[in-house]
Write a protein that holds these residues in place. Structure first.
Motif, PDB file in Angstrom:
ATOM      1  N   ALA A  96       0.833  -1.204   0.000  1.00 45.33           N
ATOM      2  CA  ALA A  96       0.000   0.000   0.000  1.00 45.33           C
ATOM      3  C   ALA A  96       0.870   1.258   0.000  1.00 45.33           C
ATOM      4  O   ALA A  96       0.565   2.234  -0.699  1.00 45.33           O
ATOM      5  CB  ALA A  96      -0.924  -0.009   1.221  1.00 45.33           C
ATOM      6  N   VAL A  97       1.936   1.228   0.759  1.00 46.62           N
ATOM      7  CA  VAL A  97       2.852   2.373   0.794  1.00 46.62           C
ATOM      8  C   VAL A  97       3.492   2.583  -0.583  1.00 46.62           C
ATOM      9  O   VAL A  97       3.590   3.712  -1.079  1.00 46.62           O
ATOM     10  CB  VAL A  97       3.945   2.160   1.868  1.00 46.62           C
ATOM     11  CG1 VAL A  97       5.014   3.244   1.762  1.00 46.62           C
ATOM     12  CG2 VAL A  97       3.319   2.164   3.261  1.00 46.62           C
ATOM     13  N   ARG A  98       3.886   1.481  -1.232  1.00 49.51           N
ATOM     14  CA  ARG A  98       4.498   1.585  -2.563  1.00 49.51           C
ATOM     15  C   ARG A  98       3.527   2.199  -3.559  1.00 49.51           C
ATOM     16  O   ARG A  98       3.884   3.094  -4.331  1.00 49.51           O
ATOM     17  CB  ARG A  98       4.934   0.203  -3.046  1.00 49.51           C
ATOM     18  CG  ARG A  98       5.683   0.226  -4.388  1.00 49.51           C
ATOM     19  CD  ARG A  98       5.843  -1.171  -4.948  1.00 49.51           C
ATOM     20  NE  ARG A  98       4.580  -1.715  -5.410  1.00 49.51           N
ATOM     21  CZ  ARG A  98       4.026  -1.413  -6.594  1.00 49.51           C
ATOM     22  NH1 ARG A  98       4.603  -0.545  -7.413  1.00 49.51           N
ATOM     23  NH2 ARG A  98       2.872  -1.958  -6.941  1.00 49.51           N
ATOM     24  N   ARG A  99       2.260   1.725  -3.528  1.00 52.18           N
ATOM     25  CA  ARG A  99       1.280   2.218  -4.491  1.00 52.18           C
ATOM     26  C   ARG A  99       0.901   3.672  -4.229  1.00 52.18           C
ATOM     27  O   ARG A  99       0.432   4.366  -5.132  1.00 52.18           O
ATOM     28  CB  ARG A  99       0.036   1.327  -4.486  1.00 52.18           C
ATOM     29  CG  ARG A  99       0.273  -0.028  -5.147  1.00 52.18           C
ATOM     30  CD  ARG A  99      -1.035  -0.780  -5.326  1.00 52.18           C
ATOM     31  NE  ARG A  99      -1.936  -0.075  -6.240  1.00 52.18           N
ATOM     32  CZ  ARG A  99      -1.900  -0.172  -7.558  1.00 52.18           C
ATOM     33  NH1 ARG A  99      -0.963  -0.923  -8.140  1.00 52.18           N
ATOM     34  NH2 ARG A  99      -2.754   0.484  -8.301  1.00 52.18           N
ATOM     35  N   ALA A 100       1.102   4.128  -3.027  1.00 54.97           N
ATOM     36  CA  ALA A 100       0.819   5.535  -2.722  1.00 54.97           C
ATOM     37  C   ALA A 100       1.708   6.458  -3.547  1.00 54.97           C
ATOM     38  O   ALA A 100       1.332   7.595  -3.864  1.00 54.97           O
ATOM     39  CB  ALA A 100       1.024   5.803  -1.239  1.00 54.97           C
ATOM     40  N   PHE A 101       2.884   5.949  -3.936  1.00 56.60           N
ATOM     41  CA  PHE A 101       3.825   6.768  -4.707  1.00 56.60           C
ATOM     42  C   PHE A 101       3.819   6.436  -6.193  1.00 56.60           C
ATOM     43  O   PHE A 101       4.217   7.254  -7.021  1.00 56.60           O
ATOM     44  CB  PHE A 101       5.247   6.576  -4.160  1.00 56.60           C
ATOM     45  CG  PHE A 101       5.426   7.092  -2.761  1.00 56.60           C
ATOM     46  CD1 PHE A 101       5.628   8.449  -2.522  1.00 56.60           C
ATOM     47  CD2 PHE A 101       5.374   6.236  -1.677  1.00 56.60           C
ATOM     48  CE1 PHE A 101       5.788   8.932  -1.233  1.00 56.60           C
ATOM     49  CE2 PHE A 101       5.528   6.713  -0.379  1.00 56.60           C
ATOM     50  CZ  PHE A 101       5.736   8.067  -0.162  1.00 56.60           C
ATOM     51  N   THR A 102       3.363   5.226  -6.553  1.00 53.69           N
ATOM     52  CA  THR A 102       3.484   4.805  -7.952  1.00 53.69           C
ATOM     53  C   THR A 102       2.169   4.416  -8.619  1.00 53.69           C
ATOM     54  O   THR A 102       2.129   4.224  -9.826  1.00 53.69           O
ATOM     55  CB  THR A 102       4.436   3.599  -8.064  1.00 53.69           C
ATOM     56  OG1 THR A 102       3.881   2.481  -7.349  1.00 53.69           O
ATOM     57  CG2 THR A 102       5.812   3.927  -7.487  1.00 53.69           C
ATOM     58  N   GLY A 103       1.076   4.282  -7.860  1.00 60.32           N
ATOM     59  CA  GLY A 103      -0.158   3.738  -8.433  1.00 60.32           C
ATOM     60  C   GLY A 103      -1.138   4.792  -8.898  1.00 60.32           C
ATOM     61  O   GLY A 103      -1.111   5.936  -8.458  1.00 60.32           O
ATOM     62  N   GLY A 104      -2.034   4.371  -9.814  1.00 58.54           N
ATOM     63  CA  GLY A 104      -3.116   5.237 -10.270  1.00 58.54           C
ATOM     64  C   GLY A 104      -4.404   4.881  -9.563  1.00 58.54           C
ATOM     65  O   GLY A 104      -4.452   3.971  -8.732  1.00 58.54           O
ATOM     66  N   ALA A 105      -5.472   5.603  -9.877  1.00 60.69           N
ATOM     67  CA  ALA A 105      -6.762   5.351  -9.240  1.00 60.69           C
ATOM     68  C   ALA A 105      -7.306   3.980  -9.649  1.00 60.69           C
ATOM     69  O   ALA A 105      -7.291   3.625 -10.830  1.00 60.69           O
ATOM     70  CB  ALA A 105      -7.751   6.440  -9.630  1.00 60.69           C
ATOM     71  N   PRO A 106      -7.778   3.173  -8.700  1.00 62.64           N
ATOM     72  CA  PRO A 106      -8.314   1.855  -9.028  1.00 62.64           C
ATOM     73  C   PRO A 106      -9.711   1.952  -9.642  1.00 62.64           C
ATOM     74  O   PRO A 106     -10.336   3.013  -9.634  1.00 62.64           O
ATOM     75  CB  PRO A 106      -8.377   1.165  -7.658  1.00 62.64           C
ATOM     76  CG  PRO A 106      -8.565   2.289  -6.700  1.00 62.64           C
ATOM     77  CD  PRO A 106      -7.801   3.459  -7.268  1.00 62.64           C
TER      78      PRO A 106
END
Length: 205
Positions: A96-106
């Motif tokens: 979750a921490v990783r996706r906070a910086f690299t992920g888009g909206a689900p």
């Protein structure tokens, strides 16, 4: 002549095996479904829930191996189940921490649909295992895992609704972290019960 109870023991063992095999198969299938859908929908919550399904499948396999073994083996099986669950929870939080910086909206609709399916499966498994739950620690651990899944499924559905309404990734990340922390709390509960069973020299007879 007094009844030794051997027939009842054999029946209980057979019923436990049937319940755990069905739970194992359903969780293995849902692991593939949820992780695949989570990657497609860019949802940390779905991926976390899918990984939890994989952990559950492993726990059910361990419980199957423990059914006819000694109380000490059952306590050790529960300990390793709890350890695995703890590591899974930690991994979910880090993802979750990783996706906070690299992920888009689900994609909220995917989250809702797949999590609803998972909720139905886990509710069925929870009821199935509740019938077989006893003082034996290995079966108790399997039931605790499934209880955690039901809560996680409901959280993902709520997150999907929030994402659908707002388009904000934060809801998915918060639920992902929440699932991870909840899973870790359940892991500590299992580890406490395993320690208690090990120290008293039994997980039930």
């Amino acid at each position: 002549m007094a009844d030794c109870g051997c027939g009842n023991t054999r029946t209980d063992t057979r019923t436990q095996r049937q319940a755990l095999r069905l739970a194992l198969a359903l969780n293995a299938i849902m692991f593939l479904v949820e992780v695949g859908a989570g990657v497609h929908a860019r949802s940390t919550g779905l991926i976390a829930d899918g990984l939890d399904m994989l952990t559950d499948a492993t726990v059910y396999a361990v419980a199957l191996a423990a059914i006819t073994r000694s109380a000490d083996f059952k306590a050790r099986a529960a300990f390793w189940s709890g350890t695995l669950l703890l590591l899974t929870g930690l991994g979910v939080v880090l993802e979750a921490v990783r996706r906070a910086f690299t992920g888009g909206a689900p994609e909220g609709l995917w989250m809702i649909a797949v999590a609803t399916l998972a909720l139905g499966v886990n509710a069925f498994v929870l009821r199935l295992l509740a019938r077989q739950r006893s003082r034996e620690v290995h079966m108790r651990a399997a039931w605790i895992f499934t209880r955690a899944d039901v809560v996680a499924n409901a959280a993902v559905i709520a997150s999907g609704l929030a994402v659908l309404a707002s388009g904000w990734i934060g809801f998915d990340l918060v639920v992902g972290v929440g699932i991870g922390l909840y899973v870790m709390r359940e892991a500590f509960e299992i580890l406490r019960e395993a320690r208690k069973a090990g120290s008293t020299g039994g997980g039930g007879s």
